[in-house]
Write an enzyme that holds these catalytic residues in place. Structure first.
Site, PDB file in Angstrom:
ATOM      1  N   ASN A 280      14.293   1.952  11.419  1.00 41.23           N
ATOM      2  CA  ASN A 280      13.401   2.656  13.066  1.00 41.23           C
ATOM      3  C   ASN A 280      12.066   3.479  13.024  1.00 41.23           C
ATOM      4  O   ASN A 280      11.500   2.922  12.245  1.00 41.23           O
ATOM      5  CB  ASN A 280      14.896   3.281  12.978  1.00 41.23           C
TER       6      ASN A 280
ATOM      7  N   LYS B  80      16.561 -10.003  -5.090  1.00 36.18           N
ATOM      8  CA  LYS B  80      16.157 -10.839  -3.569  1.00 36.18           C
ATOM      9  C   LYS B  80      16.343 -11.762  -3.232  1.00 36.18           C
ATOM     10  O   LYS B  80      16.802 -12.405  -3.715  1.00 36.18           O
ATOM     11  CB  LYS B  80      14.591 -10.114  -3.796  1.00 36.18           C
TER      12      LYS B  80
ATOM     13  N   ASP C  67      22.431   4.429  12.037  1.00 37.83           N
ATOM     14  CA  ASP C  67      23.489   3.955  12.568  1.00 37.83           C
ATOM     15  C   ASP C  67      24.241   3.427  11.250  1.00 37.83           C
ATOM     16  O   ASP C  67      25.781   3.604  11.497  1.00 37.83           O
ATOM     17  CB  ASP C  67      24.053   4.152  13.982  1.00 37.83           C
TER      18      ASP C  67
ATOM     19  N   PHE D  49      18.557  16.199  17.492  1.00 37.47           N
ATOM     20  CA  PHE D  49      17.501  15.195  18.499  1.00 37.47           C
ATOM     21  C   PHE D  49      18.319  14.392  19.021  1.00 37.47           C
ATOM     22  O   PHE D  49      19.403  13.803  18.812  1.00 37.47           O
ATOM     23  CB  PHE D  49      16.617  15.305  17.460  1.00 37.47           C
TER      24      PHE D  49
ATOM     25  N   LYS E 146      26.573  14.850  24.053  1.00 33.28           N
ATOM     26  CA  LYS E 146      26.231  15.022  23.176  1.00 33.28           C
ATOM     27  C   LYS E 146      26.514  16.314  22.316  1.00 33.28           C
ATOM     28  O   LYS E 146      27.070  16.585  20.953  1.00 33.28           O
ATOM     29  CB  LYS E 146      24.477  14.532  21.953  1.00 33.28           C
TER      30      LYS E 146
ATOM     31  N   LYS F 100      29.357  17.364  19.614  1.00 33.29           N
ATOM     32  CA  LYS F 100      28.690  17.581  17.949  1.00 33.29           C
ATOM     33  C   LYS F 100      29.073  19.275  17.844  1.00 33.29           C
ATOM     34  O   LYS F 100      28.245  19.825  16.665  1.00 33.29           O
ATOM     35  CB  LYS F 100      27.655  17.130  17.843  1.00 33.29           C
TER      36      LYS F 100
END
Length: 326
Positions: A141, A220, A210, A253, A267, A271
């Site tokens: 990301n 490869k 995720d 975060f 959240k 959590k």
């Protein structure tokens, strides 16, 4: 106005940084010799003193120099170890003066030290995890790791034993921080779990993938017209820490692009967090790979503290203060 010059400087200065600190100057400081402007000031000042030894490697290793440095450390003088490399005398070895920015970061770290988290153990995660596709490709990301690294620096500066569990980044390890480099979400979970029981707090600033590839190719993958990857869900590190939480304080975060507060409140509840740092990463001055951020602190019970846009270092300082308050 007239004044005794070396005393005037000694009382005016907030800190003394001797860079480079020669073997001769270190000997003067260790034995109280005051025969020039600098050595007289160093005897007269009550400000913090920092020295950056720089000399030939044999001189640096000499027992007399090392004894003088030990004496100075015993008196509270901060000593920055020299770098290794090619020296002015043409010898390869330890004795180079560190880069000026490294010196200033070191001085800044010590001048800003507090005891907010003295004696505490804090785990900080940072960076974007990498999920392998084959030996040369991976999914990741846009996280740069800057926010997490700033938090780790400020935690160490607050006196905590700080363990930074980081995905690969281009960032230097902050001063005073123990760093463990991992790649995948699974590796990050294993590293954090190994320290969690003894930790007082975890600050999960990492952008954890995720999903991961179901089957990583051994070789490869050759170019194809189309390619389909099967992804499977990664373990939710933050949720697992929340389930196991006993004495620890847990700060998460949330990087969102819409409905930041709504998603953030959910959240916190799901959590079992003590605080969530939520931000809108679609903003150009608060997203990935920039030096500023604009966040909201969300607490259980839906208490919200909105911070204005500020540097990530300043945000990190506010996070550490909030942790100390918790």
């Amino acid at each position: 106005d007239w004044n005794v010059e070396h005393i005037a400087y000694a009382t005016w200065a907030d800190a003394y940084v001797v860079a480079p600190a020669t073997a001769n100057m270190l000997a003067k400081m260790a034995h109280g010799i005051a025969d020039d402007m600098l050595s007289t000031q160093l005897l007269a000042t009550t400000a913090p003193v920092f020295v950056c030894p720089a000399m030939n490697s044999n001189m640096y290793a000499h027992p007399t120099v090392q004894e003088n440095l030990s004496t100075l450390r015993g008196r509270g003088v901060h000593v920055l170890e020299p770098d290794s490399g090619l020296l002015a005398c043409g010898v390869e070895g330890k004795g180079r003066l560190p880069d000026p920015q490294k010196i200033m970061d070191w001085v800044d770290f010590h001048l800003g030290k507090t005891e907010l988290l003295e004696g505490k153990i804090v785990i900080v995660s940072a960076g974007g995890t990498q999920e392998a596709i084959d030996p040369v490709r991976y999914i990741t990301n846009r996280s740069s790791g800057k926010m997490g690294y700033a938090v780790a620096l400020k935690a160490a500066q607050a006196g905590a034993k700080t363990i930074l569990v980081s995905a690969p980044t281009d960032l230097a390890v902050p001063i005073g921080v123990e760093c463990i480099i991992v790649r995948s979400a699974t590796e990050m979970k294993e590293a954090i779990d190994s320290y969690y029981d003894s930790a007082d707090a975890v600050i999960m600033a990492a952008a954890v993938a995720d999903y991961r590839v179901a089957e990583v190719a051994d070789n490869k993958i050759k170019k194809q017209e189309t390619m389909t990857l099967e992804l499977v869900k990664n373990p939710d590190i933050l949720a697992s820490l929340g389930d196991r939480k006993e004495h620890q304080k847990l700060i998460g975060f949330a990087a969102e692009t819409q409905d930041v507060i709504t998603y953030g409140k959910e959240k916190v509840r799901k959590k079992n967090l003590d605080m969530l740092v939520a931000n809108d990463v679609s903003k150009s001055n608060a997203g990935f790979d920039v030096d500023t951020n604009e966040v909201s602190f969300i607490y259980p019970g839906d208490q919200i503290v909105n911070l204005p846009n500020m540097s990530k270092l300043d945000v990190a300082e506010r996070i550490i203060q909030a942790l100390a308050d918790l």
